[in-house]
Design a protein around this motif. Structure first.
Motif, PDB file in Angstrom:
ATOM      1  N   PRO A 171      -2.619   5.500  50.616  1.00 39.39           N
ATOM      2  CA  PRO A 171      -1.724   5.064  49.189  1.00 39.39           C
ATOM      3  C   PRO A 171      -2.584   5.463  47.938  1.00 39.39           C
ATOM      4  N   ASN A 172      -1.782   5.516  46.999  1.00 39.54           N
ATOM      5  CA  ASN A 172      -2.289   5.686  45.801  1.00 39.54           C
ATOM      6  C   ASN A 172      -3.014   4.639  44.927  1.00 39.54           C
ATOM      7  N   SER A 173      -3.991   5.049  44.209  1.00 33.90           N
ATOM      8  CA  SER A 173      -4.626   4.118  43.434  1.00 33.90           C
ATOM      9  C   SER A 173      -3.649   3.688  42.117  1.00 33.90           C
ATOM     10  N   MET A 174      -3.637   2.433  42.074  1.00 34.84           N
ATOM     11  CA  MET A 174      -2.682   1.798  41.205  1.00 34.84           C
ATOM     12  C   MET A 174      -3.224   2.157  39.687  1.00 34.84           C
ATOM     13  N   VAL A 175      -2.706   2.760  38.827  1.00 35.62           N
ATOM     14  CA  VAL A 175      -3.268   3.071  37.432  1.00 35.62           C
ATOM     15  C   VAL A 175      -2.450   2.236  36.322  1.00 35.62           C
ATOM     16  N   VAL A 176      -2.938   1.543  35.683  1.00 32.12           N
ATOM     17  CA  VAL A 176      -2.160   0.933  34.570  1.00 32.12           C
ATOM     18  C   VAL A 176      -2.646   1.617  33.262  1.00 32.12           C
ATOM     19  N   THR A 177      -1.501   1.983  32.632  1.00 30.31           N
ATOM     20  CA  THR A 177      -1.787   2.690  31.161  1.00 30.31           C
ATOM     21  C   THR A 177      -2.148   1.630  30.155  1.00 30.31           C
ATOM     22  N   PRO A 178      -3.440   1.886  29.319  1.00 32.19           N
ATOM     23  CA  PRO A 178      -3.604   1.043  28.285  1.00 32.19           C
ATOM     24  C   PRO A 178      -2.549   0.947  27.281  1.00 32.19           C
ATOM     25  N   ASP A 179      -2.488  -0.408  26.722  1.00 31.44           N
ATOM     26  CA  ASP A 179      -1.613  -0.513  25.549  1.00 31.44           C
ATOM     27  C   ASP A 179      -2.254  -0.323  24.200  1.00 31.44           C
ATOM     28  N   MET A 180      -1.471   0.203  23.475  1.00 30.88           N
ATOM     29  CA  MET A 180      -2.127   0.411  22.049  1.00 30.88           C
ATOM     30  C   MET A 180      -1.612  -0.626  20.888  1.00 30.88           C
ATOM     31  N   TYR A 181      -2.812  -1.089  20.269  1.00 28.18           N
ATOM     32  CA  TYR A 181      -2.447  -1.681  19.280  1.00 28.18           C
ATOM     33  C   TYR A 181      -2.929  -1.512  18.069  1.00 28.18           C
ATOM     34  N   ILE A 182      -2.151  -1.615  16.768  1.00 26.43           N
ATOM     35  CA  ILE A 182      -2.532  -1.163  15.486  1.00 26.43           C
ATOM     36  C   ILE A 182      -2.404  -2.322  14.567  1.00 26.43           C
ATOM     37  N   ASN A 183      -3.370  -2.023  13.504  1.00 25.34           N
ATOM     38  CA  ASN A 183      -3.428  -3.012  12.497  1.00 25.34           C
ATOM     39  C   ASN A 183      -3.719  -2.313  11.187  1.00 25.34           C
ATOM     40  N   TYR A 184      -3.241  -3.098  10.008  1.00 26.27           N
ATOM     41  CA  TYR A 184      -3.475  -2.303   8.781  1.00 26.27           C
ATOM     42  C   TYR A 184      -4.419  -3.105   7.796  1.00 26.27           C
ATOM     43  N   ASN A 185      -5.232  -2.339   6.868  1.00 26.45           N
ATOM     44  CA  ASN A 185      -5.997  -2.856   5.910  1.00 26.45           C
ATOM     45  C   ASN A 185      -5.087  -3.743   5.112  1.00 26.45           C
ATOM     46  N   THR A 186      -5.799  -4.569   4.400  1.00 27.33           N
ATOM     47  CA  THR A 186      -5.264  -5.226   2.994  1.00 27.33           C
ATOM     48  C   THR A 186      -6.245  -5.202   2.013  1.00 27.33           C
ATOM     49  N   ILE A 187      -5.713  -4.720   0.732  1.00 23.12           N
ATOM     50  CA  ILE A 187      -6.653  -4.921  -0.441  1.00 23.12           C
ATOM     51  C   ILE A 187      -6.692  -6.276  -1.013  1.00 23.12           C
ATOM     52  N   SER A 188      -7.801  -6.780  -1.173  1.00 22.18           N
ATOM     53  CA  SER A 188      -7.904  -8.059  -1.754  1.00 22.18           C
ATOM     54  C   SER A 188      -8.691  -7.958  -3.036  1.00 22.18           C
ATOM     55  N   ARG A 189      -8.387  -8.622  -4.185  1.00 24.06           N
ATOM     56  CA  ARG A 189      -9.002  -8.440  -5.490  1.00 24.06           C
ATOM     57  C   ARG A 189      -9.164  -9.858  -6.022  1.00 24.06           C
ATOM     58  N   LEU A 190     -10.116 -10.222  -6.967  1.00 20.44           N
ATOM     59  CA  LEU A 190     -10.169 -11.301  -7.668  1.00 20.44           C
ATOM     60  C   LEU A 190     -11.062 -11.140  -8.938  1.00 20.44           C
ATOM     61  N   LYS A 191     -10.505 -11.706  -9.907  1.00 23.39           N
ATOM     62  CA  LYS A 191     -11.671 -11.437 -11.208  1.00 23.39           C
ATOM     63  C   LYS A 191     -11.643 -12.821 -11.838  1.00 23.39           C
ATOM     64  N   ARG A 192     -12.567 -13.018 -12.947  1.00 21.40           N
ATOM     65  CA  ARG A 192     -12.769 -13.901 -13.888  1.00 21.40           C
ATOM     66  C   ARG A 192     -13.613 -13.493 -15.198  1.00 21.40           C
ATOM     67  N   GLU A 193     -12.776 -13.840 -16.076  1.00 25.34           N
ATOM     68  CA  GLU A 193     -13.689 -13.553 -17.434  1.00 25.34           C
ATOM     69  C   GLU A 193     -14.458 -14.851 -17.755  1.00 25.34           C
ATOM     70  N   ILE A 194     -15.796 -14.466 -18.161  1.00 23.95           N
ATOM     71  CA  ILE A 194     -16.878 -15.590 -18.372  1.00 23.95           C
ATOM     72  C   ILE A 194     -17.426 -15.419 -19.847  1.00 23.95           C
ATOM     73  N   CYS A 195     -16.902 -16.368 -20.615  1.00 24.97           N
ATOM     74  CA  CYS A 195     -17.455 -16.245 -22.146  1.00 24.97           C
ATOM     75  C   CYS A 195     -18.750 -16.366 -22.095  1.00 24.97           C
ATOM     76  N   ARG A 196     -19.487 -16.153 -23.411  1.00 28.99           N
ATOM     77  CA  ARG A 196     -20.843 -16.557 -23.650  1.00 28.99           C
ATOM     78  C   ARG A 196     -20.952 -17.823 -23.517  1.00 28.99           C
ATOM     79  N   ASP A 197     -20.301 -18.765 -23.933  1.00 32.18           N
ATOM     80  CA  ASP A 197     -20.569 -20.219 -23.622  1.00 32.18           C
ATOM     81  C   ASP A 197     -20.568 -20.596 -22.014  1.00 32.18           C
TER      82      ASP A 197
END
Length: 470
Positions: A171-197
Motif C-alpha cells: 500500500p502507498n504511504s499516506m501523504v498529507v500536504t501541509p497547509d499554508m498560512y499567511i499573516n501581514y505586518n501592522t505599522i504602529s506609531r505613537l508620539k507625545r510632545e513634552i514641554c520644558r515644564d
C-alpha cells in the motif's frame, strides 16, 4: 530593576538618558519591557524574552508578510456511509483512504477490539467509495454484524497491513500536504510632545547599580505604547484578502495593511473553543478532561500549558484549586498560611501552577481581558467585563519544538523596525542639554515610537480557549 519617581535637578543632567542607554546596552531592554508591561504577559514573553532581547534570536523579515506551513495529522479516519455483511463485509466510506492489505481496527462499547482486512477497493459508488473487507477470525463460524455496529457517520481507520507470502504489491504511504498560512505586518506609531515644564518630574531606572532617567510624560508614553501594541497583538484583524488585496484605505486613499492578532488567528485557523456559563464556572475535572483530550488528539502523553487568564478567570481558577486541595487533604486540613516575620501570617491561596497525569499548567494574569473601558459587556451591570472570564490555553512549544507564539519585525539594508524610538528636539534636547541646534522652535521636544511587525501562532489547532458566557 527598580523604577521610582523623582524631581529633575542639576544632578539629573550628569546621569544618562534612558533612551541613550538602551541604544548602547540593548540587553537591558527586556527588563524595561517586563517592568513597564508586566500586565501583558503574552507580549513580553514572546517579544522581549523569546525574540527581541537577543539579536541572534530576533525574527526579522524583509517583507510585509510571513508565510509558514503547518503539517496536519498524517493519520486520518474515514467516515462510514453504509456497511453490510457478517464475514465478508461491504463497506462504503465518504473518503478514499483505504487500500488492499490495510488492516482496520475497531473497538465496540464493551472495549472489545476487532480487525478487518481490506481485500479490494476502492470502487467509486454513489455517496463515496466501496471496499470489500474480510472479518479477521480464527474459525469459520464467528461473525460480525457490520450493519448494526457500523452506522452512518462513524469513523474507521486502518492501523497496519498484512500480506500473503510472495506478495508483490504494497500500500502507498499516506501523504498529507501541509497547509499554508499567511499573516501581514501592522505599522504602529505613537508620539507625545513634552514641554520644558513636563520634564520636571522624572522616572528613575536602576539596574545593576547604575541609573538612567526619563521624563514622567515619556514614561507614560512608553506605557501607552506597550498597551496599544499588546491590544494589537491580541485582537487585530487583517485588512488583506486571500489574494493579497488590501480593503482598508486611509483618508488619503492609501492602503492600511494590518495582520491578524493572536486571538483572531485562533478563531480563524482552527483553535478549539469551549464555552462555560460564568455563574456555574469551570471544574477541575472539566479542565483536566479538556487537556487530556487535547493530548490524546494530538499524540502527546505529557505537556506543559500556559493559561492566559482574565482577572475573574484567574480568581475562579484559584478558588477551584483551593477547594480541590482542601477536598483531597487528609481531614480537609490544607494549609494556606504563609509565615511573614514582619507582618505575622498571611492567608494565601494564590496558585500559579497545577500538575496532573503528566500534564501541567501555569496561570498568567492577562491584562488584555480586563479593562472595563475597552471591553464594555459587563454581566449583571457589574464592574468586571465578560472577557475577564476568558482563558486562552496553549502548550509552550509546538510538536516541532518551536515556540507556539512568535513575533516578527520588518528589517532590511541594515535597518530594522522592531521598536524605533526617536527624539525630535525643539528648544530642549534630552540627549544633549548643551546642543545649539533644534529641529523646531517648540519649547520642549517630541518623542515618537514606531514598529512594523506581527505575531503568529505557529499551530492554532493546538490551542484551546475557554470563553465565559452570561
Amino acid at each position: 530593576m527598580k523604577i521610582f519617581s523623582g524631581q529633575f535637578t542639576k544632578d539629573t543632567v550628569k546621569l544618562p538618558y534612558l533612551s541613550d542607554v538602551l541604544v548602547q546596552y540593548p540587553h537591558i531592554k527586556p527588563e524595561i519591557i517586563f517592568h513597564t508591561a508586566w500586565k501583558y504577559p503574552l507580549m513580553w514573553k514572546t517579544m522581549a524574552f523569546a525574540n527581541y532581547a537577543t539579536p541572534k534570536k530576533e525574527q526579522l523579515i524583509g517583507d510585509n508578510a510571513v508565510r509558514w506551513f503547518l503539517q496536519g495529522r498524517n493519520v486520518k479516519s474515514s467516515t462510514v456511509v453504509s456497511a453490510s455483511g457478517t464475514q465478508t463485509i461491504t463497506l462504503v466510506t465518504a473518503e478514499n483512504l483505504f487500500e488492499p492489505s490495510h488492516v482496520i481496527m475497531w473497538q465496540d462499547d464493551q472495549g472489545v477490539f476487532y480487525n478487518f482486512l481490506v481485500v479490494s477497493g476502492p470502487t467509486a459508488v454513489a455517496g463515496g467509495y466501496q471496499y470489500i473487507l474480510e472479518y479477521i477470525k480464527s474459525d469459520n463460524t464467528s461473525t460480525f454484524a457490520a450493519a448494526t455496529n457500523w452506522t452512518a457517520g462513524m469513523k474507521l481507520q486502518f492501523v497496519t497491513n498484512a500480506h500473503r507470502a510472495g506478495s508483490r504489491n504494497a500500500p502507498n504511504s499516506m501523504v498529507v500536504t501541509p497547509d499554508m498560512y499567511i499573516n501581514y505586518n501592522t505599522i504602529s506609531r505613537l508620539k507625545r510632545e513634552i514641554c520644558r515644564d513636563g520634564i520636571q518630574t522624572v522616572m528613575w531606572f536602576e539596574f545593576e547599580g547604575e541609573r538612567a532617567w526619563l521624563p514622567m510624560e515619556q514614561y507614560q508614553l512608553m506605557q501607552s505604547y506597550w498597551m496599544q501594541y499588546a491590544y494589537g497583538l491580541w485582537f487585530n484583524q487583517t485588512s488583506m484578502d486571500v489574494n493579497g488585496v488590501c480593503h482598508v484605505q486611509d483618508g488619503d486613499g492609501e492602503d492600511v495593511i494590518m495582520g491578524d492578532g493572536f486571538n483572531t488567528q485562533l478563531t480563524k485557523n482552527g483553535g478549539n473553543v469551549d464555552t462555560f456559563n460564568i455563574s456555574a464556572g469551570l471544574t477541575i475535572s472539566g479542565i483536566e478532561n479538556a487537556l487530556t483530550d487535547w493530548g490524546i488528539e494530538n499524540g502527546f502523553e505529557s505537556a506543559a500549558f500556559d493559561f492566559y487568564a482574565g482577572a475573574k478567570a484567574r480568581q475562579m481558577l484559584n478558588d477551584l484549586l483551593k477547594d480541590y486541595v482542601v477536598d483531597v487533604s487528609a481531614g480537609g486540613n490544607a494549609q494556606f498560611l504563609v509565615k511573614d516575620g514582619k507582618n505575622g501570617q498571611v492567608i494565601n491561596k494564590n496558585f500559579t501552577e497545577y500538575k496532573f497525569a503528566g500534564y501541567s499548567f501555569r496561570v498568567w494574569g492577562e491584562g488584555m481581558f480586563n479593562d472595563p473601558e475597552v471591553h464594555t459587556n459587563h454581566p449583571n451591570s457589574g464592574v468586571a467585563p465578560l472577557s475577564s472570564w476568558n482563558i486562552v490555553v496553549m502548550p509552550e512549544l509546538t510538536d516541532l519544538g518551536t515556540p507556539m507564539v512568535q513575533t516578527y519585525f520588518r528589517a532590511g539594508a541594515g535597518a530594522e523596525a522592531s521598536f524605533v524610538e526617536k527624539v525630535i528636539s525643539g528648544m530642549f534636547d534630552p540627549t544633549d542639554f548643551k546642543s545649539l541646534t533644534a529641529n523646531n522652535a517648540f519649547d520642549g521636544f517630541e518623542y515618537q515610537y514606531l514598529s512594523e511587525g506581527q505575531v503568529i501562532c505557529n499551530d492554532p489547532g493546538k490551542c484551546l480557549t475557554f470563553i465565559g458566557t452570561n
